[in-house]
Design a protein around this motif. Sequence first.
Motif, PDB file in Angstrom:
ATOM      1  N   UNK A   1       0.923  -1.058   0.023  1.00  0.00           N
ATOM      2  CA  UNK A   1       0.386  -0.116  -0.259  1.00  0.00           C
ATOM      3  C   UNK A   1       0.634   1.388   0.325  1.00  0.00           C
ATOM      4  N   UNK A   2       0.169   2.285  -1.143  1.00  0.00           N
ATOM      5  CA  UNK A   2       1.439   3.068  -1.145  1.00  0.00           C
ATOM      6  C   UNK A   2       0.176   4.543  -0.883  1.00  0.00           C
ATOM      7  N   UNK A   3       0.444   5.861   0.151  1.00  0.00           N
ATOM      8  CA  UNK A   3      -0.408   6.984   0.341  1.00  0.00           C
ATOM      9  C   UNK A   3       0.276   7.733  -0.324  1.00  0.00           C
ATOM     10  N   UNK A   4      -0.655   8.670  -1.662  1.00  0.00           N
ATOM     11  CA  UNK A   4      -0.052   9.538  -2.061  1.00  0.00           C
ATOM     12  C   UNK A   4      -1.142  10.859  -2.484  1.00  0.00           C
ATOM     13  N   UNK A   5      -0.274  11.323  -2.145  1.00  0.00           N
ATOM     14  CA  UNK A   5      -1.439  12.764  -1.701  1.00  0.00           C
ATOM     15  C   UNK A   5      -0.993  14.164  -2.694  1.00  0.00           C
ATOM     16  N   UNK A   6      -1.920  14.395  -3.356  1.00  0.00           N
ATOM     17  CA  UNK A   6      -1.700  15.708  -4.502  1.00  0.00           C
ATOM     18  C   UNK A   6      -1.765  16.522  -3.920  1.00  0.00           C
ATOM     19  N   UNK A   7      -0.499  16.915  -3.935  1.00  0.00           N
ATOM     20  CA  UNK A   7      -0.365  18.792  -3.451  1.00  0.00           C
ATOM     21  C   UNK A   7      -0.685  19.440  -3.643  1.00  0.00           C
ATOM     22  N   UNK A   8      -1.048  19.533  -4.630  1.00  0.00           N
ATOM     23  CA  UNK A   8      -1.127  20.606  -5.790  1.00  0.00           C
ATOM     24  C   UNK A   8      -3.314  20.939  -5.266  1.00  0.00           C
ATOM     25  N   UNK A   9      -3.334  20.277  -4.733  1.00  0.00           N
ATOM     26  CA  UNK A   9      -5.519  20.053  -4.290  1.00  0.00           C
ATOM     27  C   UNK A   9      -5.338  20.600  -2.907  1.00  0.00           C
ATOM     28  N   UNK A  10      -4.502  19.757  -2.219  1.00  0.00           N
ATOM     29  CA  UNK A  10      -4.540  20.013  -0.640  1.00  0.00           C
ATOM     30  C   UNK A  10      -4.642  21.135  -0.205  1.00  0.00           C
ATOM     31  N   UNK A  11      -5.427  21.476   0.595  1.00  0.00           N
ATOM     32  CA  UNK A  11      -6.299  23.158   1.148  1.00  0.00           C
ATOM     33  C   UNK A  11      -5.480  23.111   2.484  1.00  0.00           C
ATOM     34  N   UNK A  12      -5.066  22.606   3.215  1.00  0.00           N
ATOM     35  CA  UNK A  12      -3.859  22.116   4.920  1.00  0.00           C
ATOM     36  C   UNK A  12      -5.539  22.420   5.188  1.00  0.00           C
ATOM     37  N   UNK A  13      -6.944  21.731   5.504  1.00  0.00           N
ATOM     38  CA  UNK A  13      -7.780  22.024   6.246  1.00  0.00           C
ATOM     39  C   UNK A  13      -7.306  20.795   7.642  1.00  0.00           C
ATOM     40  N   UNK A  14      -6.850  19.956   6.895  1.00  0.00           N
ATOM     41  CA  UNK A  14      -5.859  19.007   8.178  1.00  0.00           C
ATOM     42  C   UNK A  14      -6.972  18.142   8.873  1.00  0.00           C
ATOM     43  N   UNK A  15      -7.980  18.070   8.129  1.00  0.00           N
ATOM     44  CA  UNK A  15      -8.877  16.638   8.568  1.00  0.00           C
ATOM     45  C   UNK A  15      -8.529  15.572   8.474  1.00  0.00           C
ATOM     46  N   UNK A  16      -7.768  14.904   6.812  1.00  0.00           N
ATOM     47  CA  UNK A  16      -6.776  14.159   7.830  1.00  0.00           C
ATOM     48  C   UNK A  16      -5.696  13.733   9.261  1.00  0.00           C
TER      49      UNK A  16
END
Length: 64
Positions: free
Chosen positions: A1-16
């Motif tokens: 398993x690999x976690x990928x975050x699309x950093x161009x989409x991340x708005x720093x909501x922090x929910x994760x």
Amino acid sequence: MRIIVDKSRCDMHGDCVVEVPELFDLEDDADEVTVLDEEPPEELRGKAERAVTVCPVAAIKIEG
Ligand code: SF4
């Protein structure tokens, strides 16, 4: 398993980070979320999937 975050989409909501602090962090001066373990052990799959669900901009994906 690999976690990928699309950093161009991340708005720093922090929910994760709130939901799964084992895998995600927001550092003070960062402009994107930090994935603490991009290839986490299988027992964290449920938590990783939870992060995918809570991200309001669908920035998190799981491969594998
Ligand atoms: S929940 Fe989504 S938008 Fe928010 S910090 Fe995490 S990856 Fe970024």
